[in-house]
Design an enzyme around this catalytic site. Structure first.
Site, PDB file in Angstrom:
ATOM      1  N   ASP A 123      15.630  23.658  45.933  1.00  0.00           N
ATOM      2  CA  ASP A 123      15.527  24.855  46.765  1.00  0.00           C
ATOM      3  C   ASP A 123      16.337  26.021  46.214  1.00  0.00           C
ATOM      4  OD1 ASP A 123      13.932  23.430  48.502  1.00  0.00           O
ATOM      5  OD2 ASP A 123      15.470  23.187  50.057  1.00  0.00           O
ATOM      6  N   HIS A 150      11.355  40.649  49.139  1.00  0.00           N
ATOM      7  CA  HIS A 150      11.945  41.287  50.307  1.00  0.00           C
ATOM      8  C   HIS A 150      10.816  41.795  51.195  1.00  0.00           C
ATOM      9  CE1 HIS A 150      11.288  45.570  49.119  1.00  0.00           C
ATOM     10  NE2 HIS A 150      11.373  45.089  47.889  1.00  0.00           N
ATOM     11  N   GLU A 180       1.135   1.127  34.659  1.00  0.00           N
ATOM     12  CA  GLU A 180       0.754   0.858  36.036  1.00  0.00           C
ATOM     13  C   GLU A 180       1.588  -0.266  36.629  1.00  0.00           C
ATOM     14  OE1 GLU A 180       0.286   1.948  38.908  1.00  0.00           O
ATOM     15  OE2 GLU A 180      -1.736   2.703  38.502  1.00  0.00           O
ATOM     16  N   ASN A 181       2.190   0.041  37.768  1.00  0.00           N
ATOM     17  CA  ASN A 181       3.108  -0.858  38.472  1.00  0.00           C
ATOM     18  C   ASN A 181       4.333  -1.206  37.640  1.00  0.00           C
ATOM     19  OD1 ASN A 181       1.388  -0.988  40.744  1.00  0.00           O
ATOM     20  ND2 ASN A 181       0.157  -2.554  39.744  1.00  0.00           N
ATOM     21  N   ASP A 229      -2.463   6.714  40.378  1.00  0.00           N
ATOM     22  CA  ASP A 229      -3.000   6.713  41.735  1.00  0.00           C
ATOM     23  C   ASP A 229      -2.828   8.065  42.408  1.00  0.00           C
ATOM     24  OD1 ASP A 229      -0.279   6.739  42.074  1.00  0.00           O
ATOM     25  OD2 ASP A 229      -0.177   4.923  43.297  1.00  0.00           O
ATOM     26  N   ASP A 267       7.338  44.111  45.656  1.00  0.00           N
ATOM     27  CA  ASP A 267       8.364  43.443  46.460  1.00  0.00           C
ATOM     28  C   ASP A 267       8.956  42.215  45.770  1.00  0.00           C
ATOM     29  OD1 ASP A 267       7.843  45.316  48.397  1.00  0.00           O
ATOM     30  OD2 ASP A 267       6.814  43.949  49.769  1.00  0.00           O
TER      31      ASP A 267
END
Length: 519
Positions: A455, A483, A242-243, A318, A508
């Site tokens: 992507d 498609h 943490e941190n 968190d 598809d």
């Protein structure tokens, strides 16, 4: 009293080492399911005096006697659920259960069961310091089919964590709190990572918020450098306390923490009062290395620790959910395991036989050139092609022009964002790849950014309709290349977009990987 006390401590340690040694011998002489039925990692930890208090795996049993469910899946077609169990007690997952239940649709992993008997199951992470992308601020659940592997020659599935995905249990039983000693290991895909915060497995806050230094103790894997890093460009095994991501006594850079690249990675973090350690190794062969073994970080708040006892997977304490990674199995223990115990566990992991899975669909060898043909009844002569930046499906045949043939041919590359997946480079436009933007496919030049890499990366699996391959988006893993109206999208099985329609979805999103139209 002091000499006697030391004698008793030494005797206990000697007996534990002897017990572990016996189990190691069993691991090294056993083979296949006979070995699995006698001892597994949590049996080894128990023999070493540090029993498991949580044991999570979607691939195999972590106790030799365990014969319950490993995980639960929910399918998109009707929201029905099914538990996935084992081929035999102490053995490997029965992947056929998932394959048959999820045929012609998609499935999410809803529960990862705790095998320890303490009920420390992992479920969809709730909102905390950060809200997740799913309804109500929850995190996404993992697509159940994106991390196929073989364990001991049998097919199994891991947990594929894309950014936004996370699991948690904030109400656990027996997990270390405060400065209590504990150990943990995880088996991960060492080629699937990113620089987002934070791909963790282990002990975290019970309110899903940052409660200050020392309120976490987890295994971290990735290549973020904001809070700490090691040699090279990463990824690194570190501890999220943490941190701070720590790999030694100092904050920031630690030269003894190497970059790792094992396809299957064993990662270990363990801690006790003012003492902790990082160890790691190749989960498919060899032994463990120790990257750090010493005092707690020389930063205020980490000695003593203030652990809270929740369990997280794929997120920060968190609920930071920008990370990516793949998890196969992991445990948490009561007490600080000895190196000898962990060495025996590593021998068991190696003997389990983790290997890559290449079954289902066509061959996708990096460097090869392929064409991708639709399988829907209307469109079996249509292939993914490009015209400039526009990507669509078009009819290609032996009488087509050389340009049309070249536009429908793609060089398979190791995934730009995950080398366990693939990217498709245009055969006739070097350096340009299929990538999605606003869910539609385009051909664009690689700009070297992390976003482009994500992507342009797609994870293949057996075709949803039983033909060829389906390709899930690496960063939107519930969306597959589809498609629709002759255009190509990444589409979910149902949703607000017209191209998310459930009708013919399985057809598809299934593509035959064929010989290229142009060599």
């Amino acid at each position: 009293m002091a000499p006697l006390s030391r004698y008793r401590h030494l005797r206990r340690a000697t007996l534990a080492l002897a017990a572990v040694g016996a189990l190691v011998a069993g691991v090294l002489t056993g083979a296949g399911t006979s070995q699995a039925a006698t001892s597994q990692p949590c049996d080894i930890y128990a023999a070493g005096g540090t029993p498991c208090v949580a044991a999570h795996s979607t691939t195999r049993a972590l106790y030799g006697s365990y014969n319950g469910a490993l995980y639960q899946v929910r399918r998109a077609s009707d929201n029905a659920t099914r538990d996935v169990g084992l081929l035999a007690a102490g053995g490997v997952a029965n992947a056929a259960t998932q394959d048959s239940f999820c045929a012609n649709t998609s499935c999410l992993i809803t529960i990862i069961y705790d095998q320890s008997g303490r009920g420390n199951h992992l479920t969809q992470a709730p909102p905390g310091g950060f809200s997740g992308p799913a309804p109500g601020g929850y995190d996404n659940l993992a697509d159940a089919s994106l991390a196929p592997v073989k364990v001991g020659g049998s097919k199994a599935y891991g947990v594929f964590v894309a950014p936004g995905t996370g699991y948690r249990n904030n109400n656990t039983n027996g997990v270390a709190k405060g400065d209590q000693p504990e150990g943990m290991y995880a088996i991960l895909d060492g080629t699937h990572y990113n620089g987002g915060c934070c791909f963790d497995y282990g002990n975290a806050e019970t309110n899903s918020r940052d409660n200050g230094n020392g309120t976490m103790e987890t295994i971290y894997f990735g290549n973020i450098k904001v809070w700490g890093y090691g040699t090279g460009n990463g990824p690194w095994v570190m501890a999220d306390l943490e941190n701070g991501l720590f790999s030694g006594i100092n904050a920031g850079y630690n030269a003894n923490d190497p970059s790792v690249s094992h396809r299957f990675l064993t990662a270990i973090v363990k801690g006790e009062p003012n003492h902790w350690s990082i160890r790691a190794g190749n989960a498919a062969s060899g032994s463990l290395s120790t990257y750090y073994n010493g005092a707690r970080p020389n930063v205020s708040g980490y000695n003593p620790m203030k652990k809270e006892g929740a369990i997280i997977l794929g997120i920060g304490g968190d609920n930071s959910h920008g990370s990516a990674g793949t998890f196969y199995e992991g445990v948490m223990t009561s007490g600080y395991p000895t190196d000898a115990t962990e060495n025996a566990v590593q021998a068991n992991i190696v003997a389990a036989g983790y290997t890559t899975y290449s079954g289902g669909g066509g061959v996708l060898t990096p460097g090869s050139t392929v064409s991708l043909r639709a399988t829907t009844a209307c469109c079996t002569t249509r292939y993914i092609n490009h015209s400039g930046a526009t990507v669509a499906t078009g009819v290609v045949s032996s009488s087509s022009s050389a340009t049309d043939k070249a536009n429908a041919s793609w060089i398979v590359r190791a995934g730009l964002a995950n080398s366990s997946c693939v990217s498709f480079e245009s055969k006739n436009t070097a350096g340009s790849y299929l990538r999605h933007q606003n869910y539609q496919l385009y051909l664009q030049g690689n700009d070297g950014s992390a976003l482009f890499a994500a992507d342009a990366t797609f994870c293949p699996e057996a075709g949803k309709n039983g033909q060829g391959n389906s390709f899930a988006s690496s960063n939107f893993p519930t969306r597959y290349l589809r498609h629709y109206g002759n255009n190509v999208y990444i589409a979910s099985n149902g949703g607000s977009n017209t191209f998310d329609a459930t009708n013919l979805w399985a057809d598809d999103v299934s593509w035959v990987v064929s010989a290229p139209w142009t060599p």
